[in-house]
Design an enzyme around this catalytic site. Sequence first.
Site, mmCIF file in Angstrom:
data_model
loop_
_atom_site.group_PDB
_atom_site.id
_atom_site.type_symbol
_atom_site.label_atom_id
_atom_site.label_comp_id
_atom_site.label_asym_id
_atom_site.label_seq_id
_atom_site.Cartn_x
_atom_site.Cartn_y
_atom_site.Cartn_z
ATOM 1 N N CYS A 1 20.784 -10.724 13.927
ATOM 2 C CA CYS A 1 20.419 -11.813 13.407
ATOM 3 C C CYS A 1 20.674 -11.983 12.905
ATOM 4 O O CYS A 1 22.054 -11.396 11.439
ATOM 5 C CB CYS A 1 19.092 -11.692 13.243
ATOM 6 S SG CYS A 1 18.209 -11.779 14.906
ATOM 7 N N ASP A 2 21.215 -13.148 12.643
ATOM 8 C CA ASP A 2 21.508 -14.552 11.079
ATOM 9 C C ASP A 2 22.784 -13.532 10.075
ATOM 10 O O ASP A 2 23.627 -12.972 10.073
ATOM 11 C CB ASP A 2 20.509 -14.606 10.654
ATOM 12 C CG ASP A 2 19.699 -16.391 11.306
ATOM 13 O OD1 ASP A 2 19.061 -15.419 12.429
ATOM 14 O OD2 ASP A 2 20.085 -17.420 11.077
ATOM 15 N N SER B 1 19.744 -24.070 9.390
ATOM 16 C CA SER B 1 19.230 -23.526 9.753
ATOM 17 C C SER B 1 20.454 -24.280 11.230
ATOM 18 O O SER B 1 21.069 -24.965 11.287
ATOM 19 C CB SER B 1 18.008 -23.609 10.687
ATOM 20 O OG SER B 1 18.135 -22.875 12.172
#
Length: 558
Positions: A120-121, A472
């Site tokens: 993730c991210d 985001s």
Amino acid sequence: MKRSDVMTQGPERAPHRSLMKALGWTDKEINMPMIGIVSGYNEIIPGHVQLNRIVDAVKAGVREAGGNPVTFPVIGVCDGIAMGHTGMKYSLASRELIADSIEVMATAHPFDALVLVPNCDKIVPGMLMAALRLNLPTIVVSGGAMLAGHLPGGDKRGMSLSSMFEAVGKHAAGKMNDEELLQWENSVCPSCGSCSGMYTANSMNCLCEAIGAALPGNGTIPCVYSARERLAKESGYKIMELLEKNIRIRDIMTPDAFENALKVDMALGCSTNTMLHLPALAHEAGFKIDIFKANEISAQVPNLCHLAPAGKDHIEDLNLAGGVMAVMKELDKKNLLKRDLMTVTCHPISDSFDKAHNWDNEVIRPIDNPYSATGGIAVLRGNLAPDGAVVKRSAVAPEMLEHTGKAKVYNSEEEAIAAIFSGKIVSGDVVVIRYEGPKGGPGMREMLSPTSAIAGMGLDKEVALITDGRFSGATRGASIGHVSPEAALGGTIALVESGDEIHIDINNGVLELLVSDEVLEERRKNLKPHQPKINSGYLARYAQRVTSANMGAIFKEN
């Protein structure tokens, strides 16, 4: 001589070997190549809760190929769970901690090679930043994407996390009742994995393929598929081949490879956060990426995919359509890619995409029938953002590509959300959220809550948002982030007043505050120094070291 020999070989290393034998290692294992497996496993991130399964498969591959796999962990923040409160200030800041901790571990215990297991991210770029510092044979194998959600009897196109955030806006606008909101809450995230749209996690995992740091399929094979475990085992085999051939990560992640990745970024319509992470990775590799190069590349490369939040498709659809390699094959038809670049396959990138096939011309548009002639990201410039601002152009409604409106100014995300939910934002407004940059936040929060609230209320085709923070990958609409210089550094965004007119022209790369230089200079005389809301602990130290968004929010060298 292996790198790990400095801690395993010779009479003087007998104490070291005795500690290794306390781990249960045999002499044979001690003498094998030592492969560090960097695990992002934790029990709070849906994309990471299953990573032990991936790590176990990597270890099986490494052992079968003659290596000794050694796992160690790193921290990780779930951006979705951290969203909309103080926790989000720590998300981007965690990237530097992840990189530093891997550098420490892999230097204190000199591994011969690394397998990076993120999902993730910030975890993906954080791991790669460390790998580029260390310059060892390295391969990435991520945990895979979440499946799209579905409502009983609902739209078969599927839903994703951005749908859930937008549902909050619908609920606030009276368009959804409590029972419906709960039904969505129970349906949107049906499996573990990185959230199912082309958000930051999946953007970075796809770009790992495009840049050559991961095997084909890394960005798109869903988390719950058995093919993900097979990919992990293959990555375990491949790291031993990379070690044998002494192919290091900087041999793969070259300036030309970054250019390929930027082109794939434009074709896929990736998250604007790639405009933070690619410059940061390039810095660790020893060169610079000017974010304005994105406009040059965007002019050459069409947008071929409309994945959520820009469109109806999800990562599982991209996987079935042929994945990242099929996208690259389309780009190659116009000779847009460098073909002869080395990858972790130990072969040129063209060997991988030449074998690909585009199975779905709607999910991956043919190069001659793109969604748009220009790429998915645009970098804007003007007196409001002299050093640049970034927008996901592919997720902006056509009617908002050019817009002039009156500013409504807020000095934090919380102030902006309160204004949105209380009905103070109306059609035509330009919402300005400032003091949320890397230094001013500190930590450069994502603004998914306000953008989703506006979309949920049906205003995403009528209202623009501008911030020195970031958005985001799940954001859609005219959401312009990374405004540089940020307000905390005295950037023009600090001088905007409610009622000022702001002109946005995304196709021509323009972001202008329609206020005279004389008036701005007068306002600057009255500008007070910003006092960050957090001035102790890690974030205080982070604020002292971090640079602007246009530089990738990296740390100052001195």
